[in-house]
Design an enzyme around this catalytic site. Structure first.
Site, PDB file in Angstrom:
ATOM      1  CB  SER A  13      -0.909  -0.004   1.239  1.00 16.30           C
ATOM      2  OG  SER A  13      -0.135  -0.028   2.417  1.00 16.30           O
ATOM      3  CG  LEU A  15       2.893   1.090  -4.198  1.00 17.31           C
ATOM      4  CD1 LEU A  15       2.628   0.047  -5.272  1.00 17.31           C
ATOM      5  CD2 LEU A  15       4.379   1.312  -4.058  1.00 17.31           C
ATOM      6  N   GLY A  16       0.852   5.421  -3.930  1.00 17.79           N
ATOM      7  CA  GLY A  16       0.469   6.681  -4.563  1.00 17.79           C
ATOM      8  C   GLY A  16      -0.613   6.538  -5.607  1.00 17.79           C
ATOM      9  CG  ASP A  71      -6.085   9.053  -2.162  1.00 20.54           C
ATOM     10  OD1 ASP A  71      -5.000   9.646  -2.038  1.00 20.54           O
ATOM     11  OD2 ASP A  71      -6.205   7.830  -2.058  1.00 20.54           O
ATOM     12  CD  GLN A 191       7.550 -11.994 -13.472  1.00 18.95           C
ATOM     13  OE1 GLN A 191       7.267 -13.177 -13.625  1.00 18.95           O
ATOM     14  NE2 GLN A 191       8.797 -11.550 -13.517  1.00 18.95           N
ATOM     15  CB  CYS A 380     -10.347  24.259  13.208  1.00 18.57           C
ATOM     16  SG  CYS A 380     -11.809  23.357  13.766  1.00 18.57           S
ATOM     17  CG  PHE A 381      -8.080  22.488  18.798  1.00 20.71           C
ATOM     18  CD1 PHE A 381      -9.143  22.022  19.543  1.00 20.71           C
ATOM     19  CD2 PHE A 381      -6.838  22.552  19.397  1.00 20.71           C
ATOM     20  CE1 PHE A 381      -8.969  21.616  20.856  1.00 20.71           C
ATOM     21  CE2 PHE A 381      -6.644  22.152  20.711  1.00 20.71           C
ATOM     22  CZ  PHE A 381      -7.719  21.692  21.449  1.00 20.71           C
ATOM     23  CG  HIS A 514     -10.610  22.807   8.553  1.00 25.13           C
ATOM     24  ND1 HIS A 514      -9.449  22.389   9.166  1.00 25.13           N
ATOM     25  CD2 HIS A 514     -11.609  22.557   9.433  1.00 25.13           C
ATOM     26  CE1 HIS A 514      -9.727  21.891  10.364  1.00 25.13           C
ATOM     27  NE2 HIS A 514     -11.041  21.983  10.553  1.00 25.13           N
ATOM     28  CD  GLU A 516      -6.993  23.143   6.465  1.00 29.42           C
ATOM     29  OE1 GLU A 516      -7.241  22.280   7.329  1.00 29.42           O
ATOM     30  OE2 GLU A 516      -7.229  24.355   6.628  1.00 29.42           O
TER      31      GLU A 516
END
Length: 542
Positions: A13, A15-16, A71, A191, A380-381, A514, A516
């Site tokens: 896992s 791997l992007g 994601d 493979q 936020c916080f 938020h 961002e």
């Protein structure tokens, strides 16, 4: 009619797949296509809202209030298309809906099974609402062979047959490790991963192979032969300096060309990649550097603040500087003097979080920034802790605290049990479930004309995304404003404080939302642009 691209992962896992999916979406978009990206997560949680950030990473919130996988943040940043609650589904949500239908008798007494009921529900989700798009990219979480992922793998296998010819392709992302003692890159993990995928009936059309060095032609030929994939469809995905180099790198390797060829699209529209080249050029050729201290409680896993770190980088791009991040656990300040950690930074950012652990350290970080004229950004916080610090230090409210930490005589921050969303009243019970019980999604805020934050936005009416249960208590507004902290932004009904600032400080702003989550490399959020500009100015004074 939409064409479908299913992206799966193998070997290990992390791997992007999310970055690969987002980059491919951006490349198709650069060729003039309309794209949609969706994430299928195999875990049993209904959504990631109650999952620990140190285990799962950031919870990304959409405009319509969905708590989703991080994601989806990559999808938004790379394509500019806002995601929504229908772009992320989990096994838990699928099963919850199916069980509710079974209890209502919707299945007319039939035995409810994984096949066809669960797989049909997954297929319905994948196919729903795609009429306006040319390509729909579906990323399957986890790795091939995971037990919990099997219903999703079966569903996308069936879709390969259900859709018209050339209606779907499969991309498989794998790892090609370098064995230092042998001095070789090894194809065997790829493979075996493809063998596992083929055993459940899925033949990949394209292999996207992660490696830390160029893959020799002979090794690509070997993977082509043993994995039954065209040699040109074995695409190397080499490590790059920044995720914003990925679209250009994948285009150079021919990923988007191979995808369109797999669909039989020839000739394909030429891509317009100038803006990606411009972003890459700016990142690799900064004209200066600033250091930002992130004082948080989840610093052990940087993915817990993924959108935040990307938004800071966007602010750096806008100001032509490299943003160096200094990660500091807020708990450190509860045992040590903050000064040695903070006296050399150009800006201090205290991000969102939950719970009492590390709270006093965040309050001390806000105090240091206020007293030493260091640019401070509380999110936020981080805003709530700045308000508590001002109340204790400037307004004489020594017992100021948050009810999130327990009963207090001076509840500067408290649990909101009801609020307005547009014209609708939303209510929450103190003892209710944690999942989905916050103020979530986009809300309007009114900014005071002439305030610093209104000048930064260039507007007095803004919309931003929220994710929190507790609010600053407006009953303390007059005492705090008399002490110098201005409530520059409020909810339209005037009940909920949205932003605070110190007008006489070089740059001290707290926001309850938020920002961002809405920043993009091509459209840096104005608050991050301004914050980094203030940090740059501070660096010149040191």
């Amino acid at each position: 009619m939409a064409r479908y691209i299913f992206i799966t992962g193998g070997v290990v896992s992390s791997l992007g797949k999310g970055i690969a999916s987002a980059a491919l979406g951006a490349l198709l978009q650069a060729r003039g296509y309309r794209v949609r990206l969706r994430k299928l997560d195999p875990y049993l949680n209904v959504d990631p809202g109650t999952m620990s950030p140190t285990q799962h990473g950031e919870v990304f919130v959409t405009d319509d209030g969905a708590e989703t996988d991080l994601d989806l943040g990559h999808y938004e940043r790379f394509t500019g298309r806002p995601a929504n609650k229908m772009d992320n589904i989990t096994t838990g949500r699928i099963y919850k809906d199916i069980i509710a239908r079974e209890r209502r008798g919707d299945y007319l007494g039939a035995t409810v099974q994984v096949i066809p009921h669960v797989t049909d529900a997954i297929k319905d989700f994948v196919l729903d609402g795609n009429e306006e798009f040319d390509f729909v990219l579906c990323e399957i979480g986890g790795t091939v062979g995971d037990i919990e992922a099997m219903p999703f793998m079966e569903a996308i296998r069936q879709l390969g047959n259900d859709l018209p010819r050339n209606g779907a392709i499969y991309i498989h992302l794998t790892l090609m490790p370098y064995i230092a003692t042998a001095g070789e890159l090894k194809t065997k993990p790829t493979q075996h991963s493809v063998k596992e995928l083929r055993s459940i009936g899925i033949q990949p059309d394209i292999l996207l192979v992660r490696a830390d060095r160029p893959i020799p032609v002979e090794e690509r030929r070997k993977m082509s032969l043993f994995c039954n994939v065209r040699e040109t469809a074995v695409i190397q995905a080499l490590d790059v300096a920044t995720i914003y180099d990925v679209p250009i790198a994948y285009h150079h390797e021919g990923l988007d060309t191979e995808v369109l060829a797999a669909f039989g699209i020839d000739p394909a529209p030429k891509p317009k990649l100038e803006r990606w080249k411009h972003i890459s050029l700016g990142i690799h050729n900064p004209e200066g550097e600033v250091t930002i201290a992130i004082v948080g409680k989840y610093t052990g896993l940087k993915d817990a603040y993924k959108s935040l770190t990307e938004a800071l980088q966007h602010g750096g791009i806008a100001n032509k500087v490299r943003v160096k991040l200094d990660w500091i656990s807020s708990e450190v300040f509860e045992a040590e003097d903050p000064a040695p950690y903070l006296e050399r930074v150009n800006g201090i950012l205290v991000p969102g979080g939950f719970g009492e652990r590390g709270a006093e350290g965040k309050i001390l970080a806000a105090k240091f920034a206020r007293e030493h004229d260091v640019p401070y950004f509380g999110i936020c916080f981080g805003m709530q802790m700045a308000v508590i610090e001002a109340a204790r230090s400037l307004a004489g409210i020594t017992d100021a605290d948050s009810t999130e930490f327990g009963p207090t005589a001076e509840p500067l921050v408290g649990l909101m049990t009801e609020w307005m969303r547009g014209n609708e009243l939303e209510q929450r019970a103190r003892e209710g479930d944690l999942g989905g019980t916050m103020r979530l999604g986009s809300y309007h805020a009114d900014l005071a004309a002439g305030s610093r934050i209104a000048e930064i936005y260039g507007a007095t009416d803004i919309t931003e995304r929220h994710r929190h249960r507790y609010e600053v208590n407006r009953a303390y507004r007059e005492r705090l404003e008399a002490a110098g902290m201005i409530f520059a932004g409020m909810s339209p009904d005037g009940l909920l404080p949205e932003t605070v600032e110190f007008p006489n400080h070089p740059w001290f702003i707290g926001v309850q939302y938020h920002p961002e989550l809405k920043s993009r490399p091509f459209e840096p959020h104005p608050l991050f642009r301004s914050f980094i500009a203030a940090a740059l100015e501070q660096s010149r004074l040191v």
